[in-house]
Design an enzyme around this catalytic site. Structure first.
Site, mmCIF file in Angstrom:
data_model
loop_
_atom_site.group_PDB
_atom_site.id
_atom_site.type_symbol
_atom_site.label_atom_id
_atom_site.label_comp_id
_atom_site.label_asym_id
_atom_site.label_seq_id
_atom_site.Cartn_x
_atom_site.Cartn_y
_atom_site.Cartn_z
ATOM 1 N N ARG A 143 0.938 -1.242 0.022
ATOM 2 C CA ARG A 143 0.238 0.137 0.159
ATOM 3 C C ARG A 143 0.977 1.344 0.012
ATOM 4 O O ARG A 143 0.552 2.258 -0.706
ATOM 5 C CB ARG A 143 -1.000 0.243 1.223
ATOM 6 C CG ARG A 143 -2.054 -0.755 1.137
ATOM 7 C CD ARG A 143 -3.029 -0.905 2.058
ATOM 8 N NE ARG A 143 -4.581 -1.535 1.914
ATOM 9 C CZ ARG A 143 -5.491 -1.673 2.638
ATOM 10 N NH1 ARG A 143 -5.120 -1.242 3.767
ATOM 11 N NH2 ARG A 143 -6.427 -2.127 2.133
ATOM 12 N N LYS A 177 -18.452 -15.254 5.176
ATOM 13 C CA LYS A 177 -19.896 -15.156 5.202
ATOM 14 C C LYS A 177 -20.749 -14.806 3.755
ATOM 15 O O LYS A 177 -20.213 -13.942 3.132
ATOM 16 C CB LYS A 177 -20.668 -14.051 6.218
ATOM 17 C CG LYS A 177 -20.235 -14.809 7.697
ATOM 18 C CD LYS A 177 -20.795 -13.725 8.597
ATOM 19 C CE LYS A 177 -20.483 -14.213 10.064
ATOM 20 N NZ LYS A 177 -20.820 -13.181 10.788
ATOM 21 N N GLY A 207 -7.912 -7.154 0.410
ATOM 22 C CA GLY A 207 -8.224 -7.695 1.703
ATOM 23 C C GLY A 207 -7.673 -9.074 2.005
ATOM 24 O O GLY A 207 -6.451 -9.331 1.728
ATOM 25 N N GLY A 257 -12.889 -3.955 0.958
ATOM 26 C CA GLY A 257 -14.039 -3.475 1.046
ATOM 27 C C GLY A 257 -14.552 -2.472 -0.201
ATOM 28 O O GLY A 257 -15.652 -2.669 -0.506
HETATM 29 P P1 AMP Z 1 -14.150 -12.402 4.691
HETATM 30 O O1 AMP Z 1 -13.613 -11.111 5.452
HETATM 31 O O2 AMP Z 1 -15.753 -12.563 4.360
HETATM 32 O O3 AMP Z 1 -13.597 -12.066 3.058
HETATM 33 O O4 AMP Z 1 -13.819 -13.589 4.772
HETATM 34 C C1 AMP Z 1 -12.318 -13.946 5.439
HETATM 35 C C2 AMP Z 1 -12.215 -15.094 6.462
HETATM 36 O O5 AMP Z 1 -12.993 -15.954 6.037
HETATM 37 C C3 AMP Z 1 -10.863 -15.664 6.572
HETATM 38 O O6 AMP Z 1 -10.307 -14.874 7.671
HETATM 39 C C4 AMP Z 1 -11.188 -17.089 6.731
HETATM 40 O O7 AMP Z 1 -10.392 -17.637 7.541
HETATM 41 C C5 AMP Z 1 -12.463 -17.197 6.836
HETATM 42 N N1 AMP Z 1 -12.887 -18.400 6.340
HETATM 43 C C6 AMP Z 1 -12.727 -19.143 5.044
HETATM 44 N N2 AMP Z 1 -13.304 -20.296 4.922
HETATM 45 C C7 AMP Z 1 -14.077 -20.339 6.139
HETATM 46 C C8 AMP Z 1 -14.760 -21.547 6.662
HETATM 47 N N3 AMP Z 1 -15.035 -22.794 6.045
HETATM 48 N N4 AMP Z 1 -15.405 -21.403 7.768
HETATM 49 C C9 AMP Z 1 -14.993 -20.420 8.535
HETATM 50 N N5 AMP Z 1 -14.305 -19.363 8.111
HETATM 51 C C10 AMP Z 1 -13.909 -19.284 6.782
#
Ligand code: AMP
Length: 397
Positions: A37, A201, A354, A377
């Site tokens: 960055r 999620k 991210g 984001g």
């Molecule tokens: P996000 O911020 O929504 O892009 O999510 C990223 C996070 O999702 C990372 O820290 C991963 O550890 C988590 N992640 C990926 N796959 C899984 C899973 N199957 N169960 C729980 N967390 C997960």
């Protein structure tokens, strides 16, 4: 969408305020572990210095909650900037206090001053008008080069723009590059165009998914979000992450994909664990046979093969979100294998910032991707079709 261009500004001998995104990761010893960055902002900073400007740099770092917290001082960033710019970088003791005001007043052409962490002031995240005005009063020209925070209506990103006339503000080179790249990707991708969407999620990426559906040819789902889709399809997902309130939305996404002829891929096997821990017992199971109480923490080898097969003919790949809990080696294989495949392909490969950028960097594939965004984001909000609050005031009217 055309942005106010830094090259059209009369910068010579002016004081220029550049909002940068120096929110870099640090390791446990307090060393900057990835300075991408900071390096990404150098083009704009050097351009201003070449025009004999006095340069005032401002950024946030971490989440200090509106008060001074030494842990989040920008001092290590000033030191890294000094090495990268190969010139002295002064740092103010505060943001808009006496030291910052005196130093900016006395700043000479070709000197660089870094203000302290913007989030040491509560007015920053509140988009406070007085705070924005105080920042604006330090300079003749305002440049936004902080793509990573341009989706936030904060004082140094949005509020401040109201204090500069059209010919006194612009987007820096990094902000322009990010906006142009995502614009082109979404509006005129070389086909077939695939999106790989993972992460924890569905809720965080639902709007982006819906907005992507009419634009892409294929979608590959991974990470925790896959289980909401699998549950909706009637699978027993054990103790895997799930958002029960989004089952209908998951169905809607799958229905839309079908209607639009988008090929929608879900994991067919997973790496399942008894507990959410690096030392958990693991088992590779098909999506149909996740044992009761176990959780899927990565995509399995059959899914990797399936996804590779599906990605084979693709010309453009957009990747946002890891395929598993990549922070733990045991659950990083799916993401690593997909990253290697994507990096080796001849497609245009875009990583949406991210966690995915962090993942690609960790395995040393960052130079193999066509473009890595500096904003997770912010890039998601662009994909949702939004005009970012930090970009809107810089659109040529
Ligand atoms: P996000 O911020 O929504 O892009 O999510 C990223 C996070 O999702 C990372 O820290 C991963 O550890 C988590 N992640 C990926 N796959 C899984 C899973 N199957 N169960 C729980 N967390 C997960």
């Amino acid at each position: 969408m055309e942005l106010l261009n830094i090259k059209e500004l009369d910068l010579t001998k002016k004081k220029v305020f550049i909002r940068c995104d120096f929110n870099v990761p640090m390791d446990e010893f307090g060393n900057i572990s990835d300075d991408r960055r900071i390096r990404s902002a150098l083009a704009t900073i050097n351009y201003c210095l070449d025009q004999d400007c006095a340069v005032i740099l401002a950024s946030h770092f971490g989440r200090p909650k509106g008060e001074v917290d030494e842990k989040y001082s920008l001092a290590p960033i000033a030191r890294r900037l000094h090495h990268l710019l190969k010139r002295e970088v002064f740092i103010a003791q505060d943001v808009v206090g006496d030291d910052a005001v005196n130093r900016t007043k006395n700043l000479k052409c070709c000197e660089v001053l870094l203000l302290e962490n913007l989030r040491f002031e509560a007015g920053e995240t509140k988009n406070d008008e007085i705070f924005a005005q105080n920042l604006a009063s330090m300079a003749d020209i305002y440049i936004n080069d902080a793509f990573g925070v341009s989706h936030r209506a904060h004082a140094s990103v949005e509020g401040i723009t109201h204090f500069f006339a059209q010919d006194k503000k612009a987007a820096g080179f990094l902000l322009q590059k990010e906006i142009q790249f995502f614009g082109k990707l979404i509006n005129e991708p070389v086909r077939p165009f695939a999106a790989i969407v993972g992460g924890s999620k569905v809720s965080g990426k639902l709007e982006a998914l819906i907005n992507l559906l009419p634009k892409v040819d294929k979608i590959f789902i991974g990470g925790g979000m896959a289980f909401t889709f699998l549950k909706q399809m009637g699978y027993d997902i054990g103790a895997s992450l799930v958002e029960d309130d989004l089952l209908d939305d998951a169905q809607h996404v799958m229905d839309e994909a079908k209607k639009l002829g988008v090929k929608f891929y879900l994991p067919i096997d997973v790496v399942a664990a008894e507990k959410f821990s690096a030392d958990s017992v693991i088992k590779i199971t098909t999506a149909q046979e996740i044992p009761d109480g176990w959780m899927g923490l990565d995509i399995g080898p059959a899914t990797v093969r399936l996804y590779r097969e599906g990605l084979n003919d693709v010309q453009t790949v957009l990747w946002n979100g890891p395929m598993g809990v990549y922070e733990m080696d045991k659950f990083a294989r799916g993401s690593t294998k997909i990253a290697n495949f994507v990096a080796d392909s001849y497609a245009t490969t875009v990583v949406g910032g991210g966690d995915t950028a962090d993942l690609v960097q960790r395995i040393g594939l960052d130079n193999e991707m066509s473009f890595i965004s500096t904003g997770g984001g912010a890039s998601l909000e662009l994909l949702e079709g939004k005009v970012l609050p930090g970009v809107a005031p810089l659109i040529r009217g």
